[in-house]
Design an enzyme around this catalytic site. Sequence first.
Site, PDB file in Angstrom:
ATOM      1  NE  ARG A 157      -4.625   1.596   1.653  1.00  0.00           N
ATOM      2  CZ  ARG A 157      -4.547   2.349   0.574  1.00  0.00           C
ATOM      3  NH1 ARG A 157      -5.476   2.242  -0.364  1.00  0.00           N
ATOM      4  NH2 ARG A 157      -3.550   3.207   0.409  1.00  0.00           N
TER       5      ARG A 157
ATOM      6  CB  CYS B 115      -0.991  -0.015   1.166  1.00  0.00           C
ATOM      7  SG  CYS B 115      -0.279   0.267   2.803  1.00  0.00           S
TER       8      CYS B 115
ATOM      9  CG  ASP C 177       5.744 -26.865  -6.521  1.00  0.00           C
ATOM     10  OD1 ASP C 177       6.602 -25.974  -6.725  1.00  0.00           O
ATOM     11  OD2 ASP C 177       6.032 -28.078  -6.390  1.00  0.00           O
TER      12      ASP C 177
END
Length: 192
Positions: A17, A11, A134
């Site tokens: 945030r 942010c 993965d």
Amino acid sequence: MTSPARILTVCTGNICRSPFIERVLQAELDRAWGPGAVLVSSAGTGALVDEPMNAPALRVLEVAGYSATGFRARALTPALVAESDLVLTATRQHRGKVAQLHPRALRYTFALLDFADLVSDLPRDGYAAADPADHIRGLVQAAANRRGMRPPLPEEEADVADPYRREDSAFDAMSAQVLGALPLLSAAMGPA
């Protein structure tokens, strides 16, 4: 197991945030995969370096059941972006700033709410993996491939609103936006 997946949240000041998103997402991914399987951190494009989380943001984080223990704001750097597998920004404008710092990151950088929308109904058989790193990397690729294949969120729905130096209700609204996206993110990022 491969090295952990790295997620960076971004942010502006890195005190409202992005730390909120970081701490919520880290806790949920720790529950899903176990601590250390996916590492979530945050930074700001105009960070108030070494500052703790803003008090009203901390309030809504704790009300939601999460902790900011040990948090300190830090500046966004090209190295932080380059070492990430996924960058989630508070706004589309932040996404642009990330890409300016490290252009190759554009393929793995998304505004948080755009990413939640892209993965909301993504078939898991296209990316799911037993290894958490993965799995996250496959999800990022699948979401990137989906860009442009569906209408984007309307502009007014794409950004997590900036509550900094505003009334408590702005922090509540920011929290509601992030927590509203959390079930979609958790379902896509967590194991089957």
